[in-house]
Design an enzyme around this catalytic site. Structure first.
Site, PDB file in Angstrom:
ATOM      1  N   CYS A   1      55.337   5.731  31.513  1.00  0.00           N
ATOM      2  CA  CYS A   1      55.198   6.536  32.735  1.00  0.00           C
ATOM      3  C   CYS A   1      53.732   6.820  33.049  1.00  0.00           C
ATOM      4  O   CYS A   1      53.314   6.772  34.211  1.00  0.00           O
ATOM      5  CB  CYS A   1      56.003   7.827  32.626  1.00  0.00           C
ATOM      6  N   ASN A   2      52.923   7.096  32.028  1.00  0.00           N
ATOM      7  CA  ASN A   2      51.488   7.279  32.249  1.00  0.00           C
ATOM      8  C   ASN A   2      50.856   5.980  32.719  1.00  0.00           C
ATOM      9  O   ASN A   2      49.995   5.970  33.607  1.00  0.00           O
ATOM     10  CB  ASN A   2      50.802   7.732  30.962  1.00  0.00           C
TER      11      ASN A   2
END
Length: 342
Positions: free
Chosen positions: A149-150
């Protein structure tokens, strides 16, 4: 045509998010939900907010008849995921939400995840799941590896700029604020309310975060030479969301024009008017990513900000977007829910 779907690791946050999204999908039916630690439980007892749905009870993975499944979403931890996926029938399409198939180089996997990869044949066929940049490959894939997600947030802000050559590749600072659900649902002392609330803190300082493996792989491939960003994530006392603040050297207007041109036809990537900044509250519960560009008081520098929901666009929404392509469905099917505000 109705596609039969199984979700492995269905008792985690990404599993519940997949169920929530698929509930609005016009041509998907969930036929199996697996969570070995909660096998035998009704899904509504694990996630009461989904009790209105008619869902199968949770079972162990080995109890699923995969001959009755078209596509599997695998939301298991890394290392566990690779052994499970390796054993699945080759006729079943797979979207993996773990880290096991994101890195193309097996040695890079060892470096960042501390163990030998046990499914190299699957790793070799896996397609990296950043949908907007690997769309054509994903359409023909059997196995798609969901991004971190990052990693997704940073790439949406930076990939077009690296490709267009409008920023200094040796002067990229990536500062991310990450909500607590990104750490998963397992009990951890540092995630207790009393430990986490009323403050936030950086972690994985100095280049130790595993998503750096994805940044190194993707940015270097685009540039044709090694690119290493300076990256620090921060844990914030919020349930959902990632906000990236990216400091770059380059002309702010050229940076804005590049991003606007790149994403002009993308449904889920919204470039805000110049000078406007995004907020995690404006993408919460949605598959949208908002990107803003601002000039800096120091000439020749700019600030790019990006916000997305880590459980949706950063994980389960991205997974469904990829599954739609793999199954020949409209890419946005089940994904046009508006953000939840306030």
């Amino acid at each position: 045509m109705t596609h039969k779907i199984a979700i492995l690791g269905a008792s985690g946050y990404t599993g519940a998010e997949l169920v929530r999204l698929i509930a609005t999908h016009p041509s998907m039916e969930i036929v199996a939900l697996a969570a070995n630690s909660k096998a035998g439980m009704a899904y509504e007892d694990v996630f009461p907010h989904l009790r209105h749905l008619a869902l199968p009870d949770l079972v162990k993975i080995e109890e699923i008849d995969f001959d009755n499944v078209d596509l599997v979403f695998c939301g298991l931890p890394h290392a566990t995921s690779q052994s499970v996926i390796k054993a699945l029938p080759k006729s079943v399409k797979v979207v993996d939400l773990s880290a096991d198939f994101r890195l193309r180089d097996p040695e890079e996997y060892v470096k960042w995840y501390g163990g030998q990869h046990d499914a190299l044949e699957c790793q070799a066929e896996a397609v990296y799941g950043l949908t907007e940049f690997y769309r054509d490959d994903i359409k023909n894939a059997r196995l798609v590896a969901g991004t971190g997600c990052n990693a997704a947030t940073g790439q949406y802000a930076l990939r077009p700029l690296i490709e267009a050559g409008v920023i200094d590749l040796d002067q990229i600072i990536l500062d991310l604020k990450c909500a607590v659900s990104g750490a998963g649902r397992s009990l951890k002392e540092n995630l207790l309310h009393a430990e986490l609330s009323e403050g936030y803190h950086p972690y994985a300082i100095g280049g130790t975060h595993r998503h750096l493996g994805e940044f190194d792989q993707e940015f270097s491939a685009i540039a044709g030479r090694p690119v290493k960003v300076q990256f620090t994530p921060h844990l914030v006392p919020a349930n959902r969301g990632i906000l990236a603040t990216v400091y770059v050297q380059g002309d702010a207007q050229a940076i804005y024009d590049t991003l606007q041109k790149t994403y002009a036809d993308e449904t889920f990537i919204q470039v805000l008017p110049f000078g406007k900044v995004p907020s995690t509250r404006h993408v919460r519960g949605s598959n949208f990513c908002h990107i803003g560009v601002s000039g800096d008081r120091i000439e020749g520098r700019a600030i790019v900000t990006a916000a997305l929901d880590n459980l949706t666009k950063g994980s389960s929404g991205q997974a469904l977007q990829n599954a739609n392509l793999m199954l020949g469905e409209e890419e946005n099917a089940g994904l046009m829910l508006a953000p939840c505000f306030p």
